[in-house]
Write an enzyme that holds these catalytic residues in place. Structure first.
Site, mmCIF file in Angstrom:
data_model
loop_
_atom_site.group_PDB
_atom_site.id
_atom_site.type_symbol
_atom_site.label_atom_id
_atom_site.label_comp_id
_atom_site.label_asym_id
_atom_site.label_seq_id
_atom_site.Cartn_x
_atom_site.Cartn_y
_atom_site.Cartn_z
ATOM 1 N N ASP A 297 -63.408 8.940 49.869
ATOM 2 C CA ASP A 297 -64.074 9.902 48.989
ATOM 3 C C ASP A 297 -65.254 9.197 48.349
ATOM 4 O O ASP A 297 -65.089 8.228 47.620
ATOM 5 C CB ASP A 297 -63.097 10.407 47.918
ATOM 6 C CG ASP A 297 -63.595 11.661 47.200
ATOM 7 O OD1 ASP A 297 -64.826 11.825 47.092
ATOM 8 O OD2 ASP A 297 -62.756 12.458 46.738
ATOM 9 N N ARG A 299 -67.458 10.602 46.317
ATOM 10 C CA ARG A 299 -67.946 11.291 45.126
ATOM 11 C C ARG A 299 -67.849 10.430 43.877
ATOM 12 O O ARG A 299 -66.993 9.555 43.774
ATOM 13 C CB ARG A 299 -67.156 12.585 44.903
ATOM 14 C CG ARG A 299 -67.459 13.657 45.927
ATOM 15 C CD ARG A 299 -66.581 14.868 45.731
ATOM 16 N NE ARG A 299 -65.178 14.578 46.032
ATOM 17 C CZ ARG A 299 -64.218 15.501 46.033
ATOM 18 N NH1 ARG A 299 -64.506 16.755 45.726
ATOM 19 N NH2 ARG A 299 -62.978 15.158 46.332
#
Length: 383
Positions: A297, A299
């Site tokens: 991930d 983000r």
């Protein structure tokens, strides 16, 4: 950090960048994703030496080229002069055009700090995490010197690039605002925020009248998904979650929906589509991203923290299934006093995707998946 921020745009445009390690030398780098044969040859001439392909360790491992040090974040591959830009791109993005062994002997080594930073710059630019690099000197007689004097090639001090990559929070600006009534929430106001490097813009959607919001404030942090949010893709449940969250925030008395420009868990639309192609060959969503060289991930939620603080919101009820969002907001100073589940429908097209999110990314979806499994059991069969 102006030079480092400019470097992100130059790499996206296919321009080389000089990462300066000392006063006299460094490396000329260029993003593999934008590379052509002509540009690769120009890169060789600027450095006067062999090209090195720098890959994230995960992509190197997928190619059977693991780092010598298992903790190394990136790997360098010295390329033969006969390799083409098409072959290099195929190596990097998972396309089965030519396997590594057909490229001939390749010297593999762990990347140095400068080369690792170069890969991180492409990741920040939402490009495939891979660069072509060649060591170069800035002596007055060196081929690179004239390019630097004329500023045809941007110079970025290594330390500046490192600061850009490691900065826990980008500066952001409140840019514009407007009333935008929505079908599922009559009184809404859109507020646009822009990150300081100019790459990303995020939108805060204020639902209801702010002076009437409950305490804690209902909040949804939603990562953009073009395929699901706009076109109704069945691969995910993002579009349903987006529309349902608007209704749920309105029904709860109003609050904030943060629409974050973090497509594909932060890898960008181009790479998300590449990952979809890999998923069609049998990989799940986590492994597809890993094969491309990304982390599970990519983000960051510091921008979401900034937006909430600018809106005067620090006590929230968060609509999410993702415990990482809770941790990230709390680390940033936002009090998450309550977590509320946010579900879409489960069907044949997205069941595998949701199972992967639960099993491998820790999303709290077990109750939803168990319920749908029970609903689909044949008559007479017990669980």
């Amino acid at each position: 950090m102006q030079q480092a921020e400019r470097a992100i745009f130059d790499l996206r445009r296919g321009h080389p960048v000089f990462l300066q390690e000392t006063a006299a030398d460094g490396a000329v780098i260029a993003a593999v994703e934008t590379m052509t044969d002509v540009q690769a040859e120009e890169l060789r001439e600027l450095g006067g030496g062999p090209l090195r392909l720098v890959l994230s360790a995960r992509r190197a491992e997928a190619l059977g080229l693991p780092p010598v040090d298992p903790d190394a974040p990136a790997v360098c591959v010295e390329l033969p002069e006969t390799v083409t830009a098409e072959q290099i791109l195929a190596l990097v993005c998972g396309e089965d055009i030519m396997p590594p062994e057909e490229l001939g002997h390749m010297n593999v080594s762990d990347a140095a700090g400068l080369e690792t930073v170069a890969v991180d710059l492409t990741r920040s630019a939402r490009l495939l995490p891979a660069v072509l690099a060649v060591r170069a000197r800035t002596d007055s007689e060196a081929p690179l010197a004239e390019q630097l004097r004329s500023q045809s090639v941007l110079t970025v001090p290594l330390r500046e690039a490192q600061r850009l990559i490691s900065t826990p929070r980008l500066r952001m600006s409140w840019i514009s605002t407007a009333e935008v009534p929505l079908e599922d929430a009559g009184h809404t106001r859109f507020v646009l925020f822009r990150e300081s490097n100019g790459m990303l813009e995020h939108v805060a959607i204020l639902i209801g009248h702010q002076d009437q919001w409950p305490d804690p404030v209902p909040v949804r942090v939603h990562s953009a998904c073009l395929t699901g949010d706009l076109f109704g893709s069945l691969r995910c449940d993002c579009g349903e979650q987006l529309r349902r969250s608007v209704r749920m925030i309105r029904e709860a008395g109003g609050g904030v929906l943060l629409y974050m420009a973090q497509e594909g868990r932060g890898i960008g639309l181009a790479n998300k589509l590449r990952a979809y192609t890999l998923q069609s060959s049998g990989l799940d969503t986590v492994d597809a991203d890993r094969v491309l060289g990304f982390r599970d991930d990519e983000r960051r939620y510091d921008s979401a923290v900034f937006m909430l603080q600018e809106l005067g919101v620090d006590r929230i009820a968060l609509f999410t299934n993702n415990p990482e969002k809770v941790r990230a907001l709390e680390t940033g100073g936002i009090q998450v006093l309550e977590r509320r589940a946010m579900h879409g429908r489960v069907h044949d097209h997205n069941r595998g995707y949701l199972r992967t999110k639960a099993a491998r990314a820790g999303h709290m979806l077990e109750d939803l998946l168990d319920e749908t499994d029970r609903d689909e059991e044949p008559p007479g069969r017990s669980s």
